[in-house]
Structure formats: structure tokens, C-alpha cells
Design an enzyme around this catalytic site. Structure first.
Site, PDB file in Angstrom:
ATOM      1  N   TYR A 186      -5.482  15.334  11.246  1.00 20.86           N
ATOM      2  CA  TYR A 186      -6.358  15.693  10.132  1.00 20.86           C
ATOM      3  C   TYR A 186      -7.492  16.576  10.663  1.00 20.86           C
ATOM      4  O   TYR A 186      -7.625  16.786  11.869  1.00 20.86           O
ATOM      5  CB  TYR A 186      -6.899  14.425   9.457  1.00 20.86           C
ATOM      6  CG  TYR A 186      -5.803  13.570   8.828  1.00 20.86           C
ATOM      7  CD1 TYR A 186      -4.880  14.141   7.955  1.00 20.86           C
ATOM      8  CD2 TYR A 186      -5.706  12.211   9.104  1.00 20.86           C
ATOM      9  CE1 TYR A 186      -3.871  13.367   7.374  1.00 20.86           C
ATOM     10  CE2 TYR A 186      -4.696  11.441   8.532  1.00 20.86           C
ATOM     11  CZ  TYR A 186      -3.785  12.015   7.665  1.00 20.86           C
ATOM     12  OH  TYR A 186      -2.798  11.257   7.102  1.00 20.86           O
ATOM     13  N   CYS A 219       5.222  -3.938  -0.412  1.00 21.97           N
ATOM     14  CA  CYS A 219       5.695  -4.493   0.855  1.00 21.97           C
ATOM     15  C   CYS A 219       7.080  -5.095   0.661  1.00 21.97           C
ATOM     16  O   CYS A 219       7.321  -5.770  -0.341  1.00 21.97           O
ATOM     17  CB  CYS A 219       4.721  -5.570   1.336  1.00 21.97           C
ATOM     18  SG  CYS A 219       5.345  -6.478   2.756  1.00 21.97           S
TER      19      CYS A 219
HETATM   20 FE1  SF4 Z   1       5.853  -4.758   4.369  1.00 22.03          FE
HETATM   21 FE2  SF4 Z   1       5.303  -4.433   6.918  1.00 22.03          FE
HETATM   22 FE3  SF4 Z   1       7.649  -3.537   5.944  1.00 22.03          FE
HETATM   23 FE4  SF4 Z   1       5.360  -2.308   5.290  1.00 22.03          FE
HETATM   24  S1  SF4 Z   1       6.210  -2.458   7.317  1.00 22.03           S
HETATM   25  S2  SF4 Z   1       6.994  -2.892   3.905  1.00 22.03           S
HETATM   26  S3  SF4 Z   1       3.947  -4.017   5.229  1.00 22.03           S
HETATM   27  S4  SF4 Z   1       6.983  -5.667   6.078  1.00 22.03           S
END
Ligand code: SF4
Ligand code: FAD
Ligand code: NAP
Length: 677
Positions: free
Chosen positions: A170, A357
């Protein structure tokens, strides 16, 4: 042992002089997409307040731009925008007045995604759509003034502080490296000149907001760029930033364009904290470390080693808002652990979707998806303990229903029991541990080794039957498909069928890639050993040449096998994999010599091998084994039988729709259905 004895560092307050952070857990900054959604600020207020109630010490919001140049997303520069942000700060402070919330100021510079993006020089990033405009001297002064104004607005909005991101490719970071800063005036050339921009920003913000406001600078402690910042330059920058009166320095690793994975599930836990630790020894200001720290014991160990003063957990707070509270109450086995899949968080961010998530679909949907106690207690049978059945059973039982869960195999988990065996996917064990604990906690009656028939369910007189029986692997109709050379992916992953030296994998979806990973793997998984990980990705954590990677060739140990991944589509192999992780799998397999061929037509399999057309060319691949990874079809025998016998039932997960099904969709569907039953 009490939590305070078990985690003495994690639960020690941090005194910043003018204010105290109650513990060492920080919810790191994540863009959620709510910033730009209708009613997004009310939704963010609920989302952050839930994390505040969950015990975190400090929260940093997703990045907010200081002006139009800085990005296409939310900005904060005037009183109307201040009012929106108050919704967040008031909700968090009402949830727990001791929790601090800081706003991240993010000027995306060349990654802003519009034609008016700006940067120190007109150098287009490999991952940007546009070449940025080189800033004039006045333009630079305007950017600094806008960033300072943004910090003042954040203070007015009730934030406890701000974080300025000085990494990731950035704007601020593009001043720091020669590759993107070709200026010859006082903002470019020597490192002293290149670091003037961040130092001036932090100095002027402190001057404007006064001493009693948390000021964090996020530094690229190792930028993973060929020819990136040297260790000495980073230290010089950190020392100068420290002198500006910042409260905390946060460490970040990588630029988005770097070709090294830093947060994917294949990255070992806490792999980068040693880099923070080295810098911390040279400074007095408290330091934050991050990346793949997803459980409290890992966090405590990092603090014990002296690698940092604060632990940033970003995605783990999506997965489980109560992570800190559960730790404090000795309920670590109830933590729904982030498996670092990126499937519902970062993959969504980079495709312009709202974040959630995979293991917790409520994340960022706190105002829509709630698991309220049910008014009537229903007797529910759930058939199949894969992710869909498990999620349904957990939510329904949590709401007070009487749930019985049937599973044909000896263990819960369904296909996650295959996923966990893939090198680099060991985090799937955590999800299985979580569901195992929830079955116990929610008093779900579990019958393993029980293949359920329609008649059994009819006898049970259930109010509701949920069929989560998953899928059957697709068996393509090709001559010779029953030849002894042919193996299904389940038999290969479980080791039931031996695999020869020369292998063709039919189907290059997620499972084809995972199988290729498994059969080319030699020795310990890189995700379990930082040394192996560093070698495989060409990182020198010890000597830290420029960027940590300059001049280092990756070294990969791989099994002595010739593997070819095949697909019929003419699109590039692996295109359908996750946006933020697919490239890591493609690179990792290519380094192990896996060939990837698209546009094929399978003809037959016989003693000579696999006969196929590649484009217009007829070929016979002389292979010992052909592994079938050709997708799946729903397994619905039970459902069809139930319906035929007059028992209503509901399908969920792979049994409902196998096409493009993944665990994200299976769990999400199950949670929504169980929330409504
Ligand atoms: Fe969920 Fe972690 Fe997978 Fe992201 S990386 S979708 S926060 S389990
Ligand atoms: P399943 O997981 O197939 O579970 C169905 C369950 O029902 C099974 O346990 C089965 O034994 C049981 N069952 C069937 N019939 C009966 C019966 N009559 N009585 C009792 N029990 C019965 N997805 C992702 O999102 N990310 C990944 O990284 C990922 N990696 C993967 C890696 C591999 C190697 C594999 C194979 C899959 C992967 N997946 C991944 C896909 C993911 O695992 C599936 O989408 C998910 O498991 C589907 O869940 P489900 O509950 O619908 O079905
Ligand atoms: P998939 O992604 O749908 O891939 C199936 C593959 O089989 C494709 O390459 C397809 O390509 C091929 N195919 C389909 N029909 C065929 C036929 N009749 N004959 C020959 N080839 C055929 O499914 P999957 O690999 O089985 O994975 C299942 C699900 O698990 C996926 O949805 C995936 O998201 C999920 N998963 C995710 C991950 C991850 O890391 N996120 C990992 C593993 C699995 P062509 O039709 O072009 O040949």
C-alpha cells in the site's frame, strides 16, 4: 491450574502510560466488506461488540481510507462519516468499557483499484489493474494532511487510537523500497529520504491528536520481495518511527504481490514471530506480532519467548468471537479454531464479497443469523456426521432440541477425515476436536458405526429427519475404469490402495490437487516444521537478506514419482481453486515436478496405461496408477427411501447438492436450517 497461571503472559495487562490494555490479545485488522454495505456500520457495531464481549483486549477495525485517492471503499474525512463510526465505538465501549478499539488508516496507493490511484512513482504493481500517478510534492503533502485529518476524525468518532498501515504494497510501503520509489527529490533516493513519508505521517499525527491516543504503526518486518527492505533499513525505520511517539509498532510480513504464503493453512503456526522478536530486542516500544497464531497456547509460547508484547489474532476472531473468554474459563477445547483456509474470509475480500467464516457462518452476520432458544423442543434425527450433519446437530441442540446423530463410520467428520490427512491441512483436526466437544456439551446422542435405514428412522418417531449423508465419488464411464491400475481418491488417501511411480490423476479440482500433494510428499509436512517451510519457499529467517528472500532458491524434497494432473476443460489447471491460496498449490506442485495438462479427452485405460487425446493428439500415458478425482454426486438413497415411505426429510450438504460443494457451503446451509427449526 487457573487460566492466569496457565497463561501468565497472555492475561497480563499492558500499561501504555496513559492507558492500559487489559490483556495481550488483539483482534487484528480485517476488511469485511461491511464497510461498504448498506447498514454496514450497524452490522459492524454488532460484529465488533460481540468480539469485545468475548474478552479480547484491543480491536483494530478494517482499513478505512483517508481520501478518495486511497481506495474505492469506506473513507473517513468528514463529520457525516464520523457519525457512522460512532456506532462502532459506542457499541464496543458499551459491550466492555475496558476494551480498546483503534481504527486502521489504509491508503491503498497503487492498489486502490481505480484510475486515479497515486504512488511515489508511476510503477504498476504486478497485481494492480492500473498504473498509479506519480505524486507531486504538493500531492505528497496532501496525502499526509489527509491521513492526519483521518486520525483526528477517528479520535472525534470515539476510537481509542489509530493504526497506520505501512506494509503490504500500500501507499506508505511503496515509498520505502527502490522498486516502487524512483524519486530523486527529498522523498526518494537514500533510505533516509524514502522513509521520510511514514516518519512525517506518524510525527504529524502525534502532534495533532496529543499524547493520550493510541498510535500504532504497522511495519513490514520482512516484506518477502526480491530486492525488498534490508534488515538494517527496517531497524532504522522502526527506530525513527519509535522517536515520533508511537505507542506500539505492529509487525506485518509480506506484500500482497509477494510469491510466498504467509497466512495460508500450509504456513506453520507462529512461523514469523521470530522476526518480530529480533526487532523487539532493539526497541523499547511494545510490539505486536501476528500470522498463524490461532490458539492460546501458541500465543502464550510466543510471548514467553519474548517475541512480542501483544498477539494479533485476526481470522481466529472470525472463527470464534469467544476465544479469549473460553481460554479464561479453562474451556480451550471449546474453541472453534481458525483453520487458515481463507475460503470465507480473504477469498471473499478479494472477490468483492462480504466476509464470513467457513467454521462460523455467523461471523459478520450477527444481526441476521442467531441461534435463539427454541420455543418447542423437537426430536430430531441427523444422519451423517460430516461437516453438514455436525453443524446442524450442534446448532439445533444448542437451541434446545433433542438431537440424535447417526454416523455409519467409526468416527465423526465425514470427508474432513480425508482432508486432515493431506500434508498442510492438519488444522482440520481442530475442527473435528471442536465438534467432538460440542456433541458432548450439547448432549447430542451420537451413534457411530450405525448405517441408518429408512425403517430405523420411521421407528424412531422423529419430528424431523435431516439427511446429511454426503456424496459418492463420481466414477466416469470410460472403457477400462475397473482395470487394476485404477484407484479412487478415498483408497489412495487412506492408504488402502498402493500407488505406483508413474501416476495420472483424472480430475484437477480441489481433491485432485490434494491427492497430488499427498502422493508427491516426502517426510514431515512443511506446515509442521518452520525449517522445512523456509526451505520450500526460499525464505532465510536467520540472515534476512533483502526482503528475507533475495537470492534464495526454494528447495523441495519430493517423492520419486512422475505425476500428471489432467482435466478436460481448456481453462488453466487450478483456476477454480481459492483466490488467495490456489497459487500456492500450483507453485508447490510445479516445484515437485507435477505436470498439469488441460483440454484432454479420456479414451480408455488398459495394461499400456491411459489412452487420451490432448487437443488433436492421440497419446498413451504409460502409467502405473490412474487416480480418479472426477468430482462427486449426492448420496441420496436414504432420502429417496424415506420419501417413498411417506417420511418427510430435509437434505443438507453434499446430499443436497454435490456440484461445487465445499465445507463452507455445507456448514453455512446447515447452520441456517438449524437456526430456523
Ligand atoms: Fe474462517 Fe479462518 Fe477459514 Fe477464514 S481462514 S474462513 S476465519 S476458518
Ligand atoms: P460428508 O463429509 O461426505 O459426510 C457425510 C457423512 O454421512 C459421512 O461421514 C458418511 O459416513 C455418513 N453417512 C452416509 N450415509 C449414511 C447412513 N445411511 N447412515 C449414517 N451415516 C451415513 N472442503 C473445503 O471447504 N475446504 C477444503 O480444504 C476441503 N478439502 C478437502 C480435501 C479432501 C481430500 C476431501 C475429500 C474433501 C475436502 N473438502 C474440502 C470437501 C468437504 O470435506 C466436503 O464438502 C464436506 O465434507 C461435505 O460435507 P457433508 O457433511 O455434506 O458430507
Ligand atoms: P471439483 O472441484 O468439482 O473437481 C472435479 C474434477 O473432476 C474437475 O477437474 C473436473 O474437470 C473433473 N470431472 C468432472 N466430471 C468428470 C467426468 N465425468 N470424467 C472425468 N473428469 C471429470 O470436485 P473435487 O475435486 O472432487 O472437490 C470436491 C469439493 O471439495 C470441491 O467443490 C472443492 O471446493 C472442495 N475441496 C476444496 C479444497 C480446497 O482446498 N479449498 C480442497 C479439496 C476439495 P473437467 O470436467 O474439466 O475434467
Amino acid at each position: 491450574m487457573s487460566a492466569l497461571q496457565k497463561y501468565p503472559h497472555l492475561f497480563a495487562p499492558l500499561d501504555l502510560g496513559f492507558t492500559t490494555i487489559k490483556n495481550r490479545v488483539l483482534m487484528g485488522s480485517m476488511h469485511t466488506g461491511l464497510e461498504e454495505t448498506e447498514n454496514g456500520f450497524s452490522r459492524m457495531a454488532a460484529y465488533f461488540a460481540e468480539r469485545a464481549r468475548g474478552g479480547v483486549g484491543m480491536i483494530i477495525t478494517g482499513g478505512i481510507s483517508p481520501n478518495m485517492e486511497g481506495g474505492r471503499g469506506a473513507k473517513l474525512s468528514n463529520s457525516d462519516e464520523v457519525a457512522e463510526h460512532r456506532l462502532i465505538t459506542e457499541a464496543v465501549h458499551a459491550a466492555d468499557p475496558d476494551v480498546k478499539i483503534c481504527m486502521q488508516i489504509l491508503h491503498m496507493g497503487p492498489l486502490a483499484g481505480h484510475e486515479n490511484s497515486v504512488a511515489p512513482s508511476a510503477v504498476r504493481s504486478r497485481i494492480a489493474r492500473h498504473t498509479p500517478h506519480a505524486l507531486t510534492e504538493e500531492g505528497i503533502e496532501k496525502q499526509i494532511a489527509d491521513i492526519v485529518n483521518c486520525a483526528i476524525c477517528a479520535k472525534e468518532a470515539g476510537y481509542d487510537g489509530v493504526e497506520v498501515i505501512g506494509s503490504a504494497g500500500y501507499l506508505v510501503s511503496t515509498f520505502l523500497v527502490e522498486k516502487t520509489n524512483r524519486r530523486t527529490d527529498r522523498w526518494g533516493g537514500s533510505f533516509e529520504n524514502r522513509m521520510r513519508f511514514p516518519v512525517e505521517i506518524m510525527r504529524r499525527i502525534r502532534e495533532a491528536v496529543g499524547p493520550n491516543f493510541i498510535l500504532i504503526f504497522r511495519i513490514a518486518a520482512m516484506d518477502m520481495l526480491e530486492g525488498g527492505m534490508s534488515r538494517e533499513e527496517i531497524l532504522t525505520l522502526a527506530r525513527e518511527i519509535e522517536k515520533t511517539g508511537v505507542s506500539i509498532i505492529s509487525t506485518h510480513f509480506t506484500w500482497h504481490e509477494a510469491a510466498v504464503p504467509t497466512i495460508a493453512t500450509m504456513v506453520p503456526r507462529a512461523a514469523f514471530t521470530g522476526v518480530t522478536g529480533r526487532l523487539r530486542k532493539e526497541l523499547k516500544v511494545p510490539m505486536i506480532t501476528s500470522n498463524r497464531i490461532n490458539m492460546p497456547d501458541v500465543a502464550e509460547e510466543v510471548l514467553t519467548k519474548g517475541h512480542a508484547d501483544i498477539i494479533s489474532m485476526a481470522r481466529p476472531m472470525l472463527a470464534d468471537p469467544d476465544l479469549v473468554l473460553k481460554t479464561l474459563e479453562g474451556r480451550e477445547d471449546e474453541i472453534n479454531t481458525c483453520i487458515a483456509c481463507n475460503q470465507a474470509c480473504l477469498d471473499h475480500t478479494f472477490t468483492g464479497m462480504e466476509v464470513s467464516c467457513l467454521v462460523n457462518p455467523r461471523a459478520c452476520h450477527e444481526t441476521f443469523l442467531n441461534y435463539e432458544p427454541s420455543e418447542t423442543r423437537k426430536k430430531i434425527a441427523v444422519v451423517g456426521a460430516g461437516p453438514a450433519g455436525l453443524a446442524y446437530a450442534e446448532v439445533a441442540a444448542g437451541r434446545g432440541h433433542d438431537v440424535t446423530l447417526y454416523e455409519a463410520s467409526p468416527e465423526i467428520g465425514g470427508q474432513f477425515n480425508l482432508a486432515k490427512r493431506i500434508p498442510g491441512k492438519e488444522e482440520f483436526y481442530e475442527t473435528l476436536r471442536y465438534f467432538g466437544k460440542m456433541i458432548e456439551k450439547r448432549n447430542i446422542t451420537l451413534h457411530l458405526n450405525t448405517r441408518v435405514s429408512a425403517d430405523m428412522l420411521l421407528k424412531g418417531e422423529y419430528d424431523k429427519v435431516i439427511v446429511a449423508t454426503g456424496i459418492s465419488p463420481r466414477v466416469p464411464e470410460i472403457e477400462g475404469i475397473t482395470h487394476p491400475k485404477v484407484a479412487g481418491y478415498i483408497d489412495v488417501i487412506t492408504g488402502k490402495k498402493p500407488v505406483g511411480r508413474k501416476v495420472a490423476i483424472m480430475g484437477a479440482g480441489g481433491i485432485g490437487f490434494d491427492v497430488a500433494e499427498k502422493i508427491t510428499h516426502e517426510g514431515t509436512s512443511a506446515s509442521l516444521d518452520i525449517g522445512i517451510f523456509a526451505k520450500e519457499w526460499g525464505i532465510d529467517f536467520e540472515h534476512h537478506p533483502r526482503g528475507g528472500v533475495t537470492g534464495i532458491e526454494p528447495e523441495v524434497a519430493w517423492a520419486d514419482r512422475e505425476v500428471t494432473l489432467l482435466q478436460r476443460k481448456t481453462t488453466p489447471v487450478g483456476r477454480g481453486l481459492g483466490r488467495t491460496t490456489g497459487w500456492t498449490h500450483r507453485i508447490a506442485l510445479a516445484r515437485r515436478g507435477v505436470r498439469m495438462v488441460n483440454g484432454v479427452e479420456y479414451l480408455k485405460i488398459d495394461d499400456d496405461g491411459l489412452h487420451l487425446m490432448v487437443g488433436d493428439e492421440y497419446q498413451v500415458m504409460d502409467v502405473d496408477t490412474v487416480i480418479i478425482c472426477a468430482g462427486q454426486t449426492p448420496l441420496r438413497d436414504l432420502y429417496d427411501d424415506l420419501i417413498a415411505k411417506g417420511q418427510s426429510a430435509e437434505l443438507v450438504g453434499g446430499a443436497f447438492e454435490a456440484m461445487e460443494l465445499d465445507a463452507k457451503r455445507a456448514i453455512n446451509q446447515a447452520c441456517h436450517l438449524a437456526a430456523a427449526v
